[in-house]
Design an enzyme around this catalytic site. Structure first.
Site, PDB file in Angstrom:
ATOM      1  CG  ASN A  28      -2.112 -12.123   6.799  1.00  0.00           C
ATOM      2  OD1 ASN A  28      -1.078 -12.166   7.623  1.00  0.00           O
ATOM      3  ND2 ASN A  28      -2.170 -11.526   5.573  1.00  0.00           N
ATOM      4  CB  SER A  60      -3.830  -1.648   9.326  1.00  0.00           C
ATOM      5  OG  SER A  60      -3.358  -0.881  10.365  1.00  0.00           O
ATOM      6  CB  CYS A 103      -0.038  -7.904   2.390  1.00  0.00           C
ATOM      7  SG  CYS A 103       0.062  -8.271   3.908  1.00  0.00           S
TER       8      CYS A 103
END
Ligand code: UN1
Length: 498
Positions: free
Chosen positions: A154, A231, A286
């Site tokens: 990301n 994750s 996040c």
């Protein structure tokens, strides 16, 4: 359509294919027919080779004076500035974010370069008096060794930069394992590090999949430190393995960040914040705003304002200038976000707007999801508790400030948080009571700056903070040094007592 970039590993200053010659592709998430890059599917042998070279390079790199190590990083910063535009185009094409955001991603890397490189002339320790006469006491920072950096897609430039740059200035050598979705961005970034003239083996790049390359790095006996962003499930594996194999480990994992809007807030300001926090980077940060906790007195009005602005957001390829919301990174993530709509529906939430895979015109070529507002969400629902990582925001109504803070804190995560209020007393009470690594007052949950600590409490992290001076605590260990110039044995705690 441009020809796919042929990515290679970078080991000991050389560009190499993986030992097996197997390759994988990355795609443009706005146009799945476009292959952006081909990259090696490396295996444990490739990791072994990178680790051995990084270990060898560490022996001399740790002795290069820190200001000289930092010179390389200053150069990386200058080169990133020079190549900002072409890199931004590549980020938009391979990761999907709009160009303005892609430039921001690189700017975060540039900021990090100049900030971390400045540390080359600081890396402060302490001096402190000894309890004994004619004895000197101080602390110095020591590098840790060979660091594995496992990074997400990301922020394909910012996150590798904010890990690698302080690691290198501190005297470590590094191996980057970038996300499978953004190998071209990682390759171009490492080309820039290479062009800055870093000695062979100081920075290495090994492409591949997490289950193979990531696993080989995390389990490797000759890796000293793993820094992982990704994750919570993978982070738990990384943390457990590093614990078992006695490695240093820094983990940045999930979030379920909330923005509170109190009844006294500037609603226009809170609206701009909510839209940017929830839908910026298509919610794939996040730090993204995943919950909006709204005071009941403004809930109806604010929800109408939010719905109106959300309906006007322009979806499209990141490379197109008027795009506000880019695609989701890949089909797996798209389906995952879509599945949450069923979950929301089954649990009694209402899809106020959005909720579908977007297929109008060109959008069907890529992985687009409509910006989505879920109403009537209660704190126990899965959509209020689980990280979705897409353009989805859940609205939760509250009656008091205390209730707002309690709901904000009612999550296993604790990365970012925000409150919009004009009441200074409430603002400071929120700063005190919110359980998160980052709190914004009258600003959205996204937009951290590189010179402040970045990280979260509870299951978001493991107690470390990246960026800021706290990055030095991740990438160094302290040594306490005593210099006795008395010429005789002096026993602490004994000879200075009668
Ligand atoms: C992330 O999503 O992992 O604060 C990083 C922000 C950015 C970094 C996000 N500066 O939103």
């Amino acid at each position: 359509m441009t020809t796919p970039l042929n990515c290679q590993n970078y080991i000991n200053g050389q560009w190499l294919n993986a030992a097996t010659e197997n390759t994988l592709n990355s795609h443009n998430p706005a146009d799945k027919s476009e292959i952006v890059a081909t990259f090696p599917r490396s295996q444990a042998d490739d990791v072994d080779r990178a680790v051995a070279n990084a270990r060898q390079a560490y022996r001399s790199w740790r002795k290069v004076p820190a200001p000289a190590r930092a010179e390389y990083i200053f150069r990386v910063g200058e080169l990133l500035l020079q190549h900002k535009e072409e890199l931004a185009q590549l980020i938009s094409r391979e990761m999907g974010k709009p160009l303005t955001e892609a430039r921001g991603d690189i700017q975060e890397g540039i900021d990090c370069a100049f900030y971390s490189a400045g540390e080359g002339r600081r890396l402060f320790g302490q001096t402190t008096p000894s309890e004994m006469p004619n004895k000197f006491a101080m602390t110095v920072r020591m590098p840790i060794g060979v660091c594995a950096l496992i990074t997400p897609w990301n922020f394909p430039v910012a996150i590798p930069c904010w890990k690698a740059m302080p690691a290198l200035v501190c005297g470590n050598t590094v191996i980057l394992k970038p996300a499978e979705d953004t190998p071209a961005c990682a390759t171009k970034l490492i080309e820039i590090f290479a062009a800055a003239g870093l000695p062979p083996g100081v920075i290495n790049l090994v492409h591949g999949v997490g289950e193979e390359v990531g696993k080989a790095l995390v389990e490797h006996p000759d890796i000293d430190l793993v820094s992982f962003t990704g994750s919570s499930a993978t982070g738990a594996y990384v943390g457990e393995t590093c614990g078992r194999t006695h490695k240093r480990v820094c983990l940045e994992m999930g979030g379920k960040n909330a923005q509170v809007v109190m009844e006294d807030a500037d609603l226009e300001l809170a609206l701009d914040g909510a839209l940017w926090g929830a839908f910026g980077t298509t919610g794939q940060r996040c730090t993204a705003t995943s919950r909006l906790i709204l005071h009941r007195d403004i809930k109806e009005k604010f929800t109408a304002m939010l719905r109106e602005r959300t309906s006007k957001l322009r979806l499209g390829a990141g490379t197109e200038l008027d795009t506000e919301i880019g695609p989701i990174i890949n089909n797996r993530q798209l389906q995952r976000v879509h599945e949450y709509m069923n979950i929301a529906h089954e649990e009694g939430a209402k899809i106020l707007i959005g909720g579908k895979i977007a297929t109008d015109g060109q959008l069907k070529q890529g992985y687009f999801f409509q910006p989505t507002i879920l109403d009537n969400v209660t704190p126990d629902m899965r959509v209020a508790r689980e990280e979705i990582f897409g353009p989805v925001v859940a609205l939760i109504e509250v009656s008091t400030f205390e209730e707002a803070i309690a709901i904000l804190n009612d999550t296993k995560y604790g990365l970012s948080s925000s409150i919009y209020t004009r009441d200074i007393n409430r603002a400071f009470a929120a700063i005190r009571d919110i359980e998160a690594g980052i709190t914004y007052i009258n600003g959205p949950t996204i937009g951290a700056e590189v010179h402040l600590p970045f990280g979260g409490v509870k299951q978001t992290g493991n107690g470390h903070r990246e960026a800021g001076t706290t990055a030095l605590d991740v990438f160094t260990e302290w040594k306490s040094v005593y210099v006795d110039f008395s010429g005789s044995l002096q026993r602490a705690q004994i000879d200075n007592r009668s």
